[in-house]
Enzyme design. Structure first.
Site, PDB file in Angstrom:
ATOM      1  CB  CYS A 106      -1.078   0.207   1.584  1.00 26.05           C
ATOM      2  SG  CYS A 106      -2.247   0.902   1.184  1.00 26.05           S
ATOM      3  CG  HIS A 107       0.193   4.840   1.229  1.00 21.52           C
ATOM      4  ND1 HIS A 107      -1.963   4.396   1.257  1.00 21.52           N
ATOM      5  CD2 HIS A 107      -0.758   6.246   1.027  1.00 21.52           C
ATOM      6  CE1 HIS A 107      -2.561   5.466   0.870  1.00 21.52           C
ATOM      7  NE2 HIS A 107      -1.660   6.120   0.579  1.00 21.52           N
TER       8      HIS A 107
END
Length: 180
Positions: A106-107
């Site tokens: 994800c991030h």
């Protein structure tokens, strides 16, 4: 194998912490929760507070060399906090220097960008991180999971919680190859 799960004191996406943790634990590994402060971390379910988890080790008091691999769970806030902490960034970079496998979802690649370890690598992430990855010299692709061996270590990346099954399977496979 001892595996560091590095997260900030708050803002990690809970499912991106707990699902890889369970998968690696089931495969016989020893997950260890590492953070920038002692005590507990607060996980989130998107933007809502979720559960608290006890910190096992603190960056600056533990050594990257005592772990066989690193997992960087996502969430918007945790990777952003980590990339602003020089100790956390150095901890991440050390896994690449030592040639140890790293997984990020994800991030989480924000922290990899800050550690200057994506140049020449192919990876995926949450789509809003793609420009950061490209600007740091990496190649961003929109795939469920990417295993990149074009560097000193194997790097496993994934886009989002919907990709967790594929991410966990890849992480277990890559980390198992390191213990053979």
């Amino acid at each position: 194998m001892r595996i560091a799960f590095l997260v900030a004191p708050q803002g990690v996406e809970q499912i991106e912490l707990t699902e890889p943790w369970k998968a690696l634990e089931s495969a016989g590994h020893e997950p260890v929760l590492v953070s920038t402060r002692a005590g507990e971390i607060r996980a989130f379910d998107h933007l809502d507070k979720a559960d608290a988890f006890p910190v096992d080790d603190v960056v600056g008091e533990t050594w990257a060399g005592s772990f066989g691999a690193l997992v960087l769970p996502g969430g918007v806030a945790s990777p952003d906090f980590l990339r602003m902490d020089p100790g956390a960034v150095a901890f991440v970079k050390e896994f690449f220097v030592r040639g140890r496998p790293v997984a990020a979802i994800c991030h989480a690649p924000w922290t990899l960008v800050e550690a200057d370890v994506v140049r020449g690598r192919t990876l995926t992430s949450w789509p809003s991180i793609r420009t950061d990855i490209r600007n740091a010299g990496g190649t961003w692709v929109n795939e469920q999971v990417v295993i990149c061996a074009d560097g000193p270590n194997k790097l496993v990346t994934s886009r989002k919680p919907d990709d967790l099954k594929a991410f966990c399977d890849a992480v277990v496979e890559v980390f198992a190859a390191e213990t053979d």
